[in-house]
Design a protein around this motif. Structure first.
Motif, mmCIF file in Angstrom:
data_model
loop_
_atom_site.group_PDB
_atom_site.id
_atom_site.type_symbol
_atom_site.label_atom_id
_atom_site.label_comp_id
_atom_site.label_asym_id
_atom_site.label_seq_id
_atom_site.Cartn_x
_atom_site.Cartn_y
_atom_site.Cartn_z
ATOM 1 N N ASP A 1 71.533 64.082 -38.084
ATOM 2 C CA ASP A 1 70.710 62.935 -38.461
ATOM 3 C C ASP A 1 71.251 61.639 -37.865
ATOM 4 O O ASP A 1 70.481 60.776 -37.435
ATOM 5 C CB ASP A 1 70.616 62.820 -39.983
ATOM 6 N N GLU A 2 72.577 61.494 -37.826
ATOM 7 C CA GLU A 2 73.180 60.298 -37.234
ATOM 8 C C GLU A 2 72.868 60.201 -35.747
ATOM 9 O O GLU A 2 72.608 59.113 -35.229
ATOM 10 C CB GLU A 2 74.692 60.295 -37.467
ATOM 11 N N VAL A 3 72.892 61.332 -35.056
ATOM 12 C CA VAL A 3 72.575 61.342 -33.620
ATOM 13 C C VAL A 3 71.091 61.022 -33.418
ATOM 14 O O VAL A 3 70.732 60.180 -32.598
ATOM 15 C CB VAL A 3 72.932 62.700 -32.974
ATOM 16 N N LEU A 4 70.230 61.681 -34.192
ATOM 17 C CA LEU A 4 68.787 61.471 -34.032
ATOM 18 C C LEU A 4 68.371 60.044 -34.363
ATOM 19 O O LEU A 4 67.447 59.505 -33.751
ATOM 20 C CB LEU A 4 68.006 62.461 -34.901
ATOM 21 N N SER A 5 69.055 59.403 -35.307
ATOM 22 C CA SER A 5 68.709 58.033 -35.692
ATOM 23 C C SER A 5 69.287 57.004 -34.726
ATOM 24 O O SER A 5 68.929 55.835 -34.792
ATOM 25 C CB SER A 5 69.219 57.741 -37.101
ATOM 26 N N GLY A 6 70.209 57.426 -33.862
ATOM 27 C CA GLY A 6 70.843 56.502 -32.935
ATOM 28 C C GLY A 6 72.075 55.828 -33.507
ATOM 29 O O GLY A 6 72.676 54.967 -32.861
ATOM 30 N N LYS A 7 72.455 56.209 -34.726
ATOM 31 C CA LYS A 7 73.638 55.611 -35.359
ATOM 32 C C LYS A 7 74.898 55.936 -34.573
ATOM 33 O O LYS A 7 75.807 55.111 -34.481
ATOM 34 C CB LYS A 7 73.759 56.117 -36.794
ATOM 35 N N VAL A 8 74.963 57.129 -34.001
ATOM 36 C CA VAL A 8 76.089 57.527 -33.157
ATOM 37 C C VAL A 8 75.545 58.075 -31.844
ATOM 38 O O VAL A 8 74.402 58.508 -31.765
ATOM 39 C CB VAL A 8 77.000 58.583 -33.841
ATOM 40 N N GLN A 9 76.372 58.039 -30.826
ATOM 41 C CA GLN A 9 75.975 58.536 -29.517
ATOM 42 C C GLN A 9 76.836 59.741 -29.159
ATOM 43 O O GLN A 9 78.026 59.773 -29.474
ATOM 44 C CB GLN A 9 76.168 57.438 -28.466
ATOM 45 N N LEU A 10 76.225 60.706 -28.504
ATOM 46 C CA LEU A 10 76.956 61.881 -28.060
ATOM 47 C C LEU A 10 77.836 61.530 -26.860
ATOM 48 O O LEU A 10 77.494 60.653 -26.072
ATOM 49 C CB LEU A 10 75.980 62.994 -27.686
#
Length: 74
Positions: free
Chosen positions: A50-59
């Motif tokens: 969810d954090e990745v999909l929301s843009g809160k964190v980046q891979l």
């Protein structure tokens, strides 16, 4: 009526990404008995997704992540 495995596989691979992920979770759940530890790991994985999909964190690409770790250990 049951579908041959190859037909099921074809249909599953043509599902949208989120539906494939949900199907994968259900299949994995069917193979492993539920435990508190497993439930905790699933919760963490879903939170990270969810954090990745929301843009809160980046891979970060794997090779870059390993390079960062090696640099810290040097």
């Amino acid at each position: 009526m049951t579908l041959p495995v190859e037909e099921l596989e074809h249909q599953a691979l043509n599902l949208p990404t989120e539906e494939r992920a949900r199907l994968l979770e259900r299949l994995l759940e069917s193979l492993e008995p539920e435990s508190e530890v497993q439930a905790a790991w699933i919760q963490i994985a879903q939170q990270r997704r969810d954090e990745v999909l929301s843009g809160k964190v980046q891979l970060v690409p794997g090779d870059e992540a390993l390079a960062r770790i090696r640099a810290r250990l040097s």
